[in-house]
Design an enzyme around this catalytic site. Structure first.
Site: not given
Ligand code: SDX
Length: 431
Positions: A308, A366
């Site tokens: 998140h 989710d």
């Molecule tokens: C919602 O914003 C809100 O409030 C949203 C929400 C709402 O109520 O409106 O809460 C609802 O959208 C919840 C999120 C649902 N999405 C998912 O579950 C999809 C999976 N999650 C990811 O796509 C991600 O965690 C996000 C999009 C939710 C957040 O992305 P960020 O903050 O841009 O984080 P990032 O992509 O920069 O990740 C930081 C690190 C990265 O690794 P490094 O580059 O540091 O090596 O964490 C890793 C990412 O690769 N990472 C994950 C991951 N989420 C982040 N690696 C594997 N699986 C994951 N799910």
């Protein structure tokens, strides 16, 4: 040096400016950078808005470190335990928990706006039978302004309130009609004797040839899940609604833009993606392979339902839904749902893995919600539609908060241009 300021020194020119600090009632204060470009000649650069407050708001407060969520100051845990979706909707729109008569009046207003214009019914027939219900939601909600001209003058607070009521009231009817279209069954009219969620279940699952009674366990579970999804500060879809609204677009078009943004798998589309992911993993023995893919930077696979932007702790909503999952699955007779067992095991293994621990990746709202939707008989392609029904309250409340501000201005971010410098046109036979 004035106290409530931050000093910025440009080491390239030696120029120095004081920027005012805006203080928050809770959480981080904000540096007002409005003069930054005019006085220092730079844009600030923050793609993804990791450190950027796009507005001020009184609606929802999140603390990512503590895993805290409050609507209008009330902790989500207390609202989940004591309140109802329609009562929290009142709280979000008007700022206070309603007195008994206010709640009854508000519930009656919403109930009596739940019917759709009959001409809208033919819209659904225009979509192919296998259209994704979110595609139908975006199209039909965006078209509502063609039917309700009497509530699109955004400078009129009465119009704004009527449009808000209409949107909250009609989302379940449009969602249910989208679902009925996808299964080739006739649309079902709302029943004003039912609750907001009871009506949604009725419009989705009743058929003309037999009586339908919503399971009270299902009705209570869905009402609670809807409370948890109402608002979440300036997430991607809410920011989309605010940006659309800042141009003066009508509220129906703004909410349609929010639905479109919510659909993405990184946002509200994740609940549907979690179920598909769990079905693909299929068995506990396959978890290590999928975790390896999630950790591989060259593999686009992410562990859906994990991570998140704000929460670097357990999402408080996921905690509540996780507990409810056990209860609902047991009461609905799905306590041995293999996907739930798999989800619990996946969470346990992921949360003990350094990759997830270092990056503070926890289950978000989710991760578990889809398992409950599935237990309620809601098809996977309707999961994000469910999210959009509940989030419409937050979108509408955020839109009303923005539009009613005196000095509201159109949102128009700038960019860091990294393209070609000026060059002259080359005739085609000289290229
Ligand atoms: C919602 O914003 C809100 O409030 C949203 C929400 C709402 O109520 O409106 O809460 C609802 O959208 C919840 C999120 C649902 N999405 C998912 O579950 C999809 C999976 N999650 C990811 O796509 C991600 O965690 C996000 C999009 C939710 C957040 O992305 P960020 O903050 O841009 O984080 P990032 O992509 O920069 O990740 C930081 C690190 C990265 O690794 P490094 O580059 O540091 O090596 O964490 C890793 C990412 O690769 N990472 C994950 C991951 N989420 C982040 N690696 C594997 N699986 C994951 N799910």
């Amino acid at each position: 040096m004035p106290e409530d300021t931050v000093t910025v020194i440009d080491n390239r020119t030696g120029r120095q400016i004081e920027l005012p600090v805006r203080t928050a009632t809770m959480g981080p204060d904000a540096v007002d950078i409005g003069r930054f470009f005019r006085e220092l000649g730079y844009f600030t650069y923050d793609p993804g808005f990791l450190s950027t407050a796009s507005c001020h708001s009184k609606l929802t407060y999140l603390d990512g470190k503590q895993g805290m969520l409050m609507y209008r100051g009330y902790p989500i845990e207390q609202l989940a335990e004591h309140s109802s979706f329609i009562e929290v909707a009142h709280l979000m729109l008007y700022g206070e928990l309603p007195k008994r008569q206010q709640l009854e009046d508000f519930n009656s207003i919403i109930t009596h706006h739940s019917m759709l214009n009959e001409a809208l019914k033919s819209f659904f027939r225009g979509f192919y039978h296998d259209a994704h219900p979110m595609a139908i939601m975006v199209g039909v909600v965006g078209s509502l302004s063609a039917f309700y001209h009497d509530s699109t003058d955004i400078s009129n607070p009465v119009h704004r309130e009527i449009a808000a009521h209409r949107l909250i009231a009609k989302m379940p009817s449009i969602a249910a009609a989208s679902y009925k279209h996808s299964i080739g069954e006739p649309q079902v009219y709302p029943d004003n004797s039912l609750s907001y969620v009871g009506n949604l279940l009725h419009m989705m699952f009743s058929v003309p040839c037999e009586k339908f009674e919503a399971d009270p366990v299902a009705e209570k579970a869905l009402d609670l899940i809807f409370i948890l999804h109402i608002d979440h500060e300036q997430n991607a879809s809410t920011s989309t609604v605010r940006l659309a609204g800042s141009s003066g677009a009508n509220p129906f078009a703004c909410i349609a833009s929010g639905i479109a943004a919510l659909w993405g798998p990184a946002h509200g589309g994740a609940n549907e993606a979690v179920l598909s992911m769990l079905e693909k993993i299929g068995d506990v023995k396959n978890i290590p392979a999928y975790l390896a893919r999630a950790k591989d930077r060259d593999d686009p696979f992410r562990l859906m339902g994990f991570g998140h932007r704000v929460y670097k702790n357990y999402d408080p909503r996921a905690r509540i839904i996780r507990e409810m999952c056990h209860e609902v699955l047991a009461k609905l007779g799905n306590e041995n749902d293999p996907l739930f067992e798999l989800a619990l095991k996946l969470e346990e293994i992921a949360l003990s893995d350094d990759y997830f621990i270092e990056r503070k990746l926890y289950p978000n709202v989710d991760f578990y919600s889809g398992l409950i939707y599935k237990a309620l008989g809601i098809p996977t392609n309707m999961f994000t539609v469910m999210f959009s029904i509940a989030r419409t309250v937050g979108w509408v409340a955020q839109w009303m908060e923005m539009i009613s501000e005196k000095n509201q201005r159109i949102g128009r971010p700038r960019q860091l241009y990294v393209g070609e410098t000026r060059r002259d046109y080359v005739p085609i036979d000289q290229r």
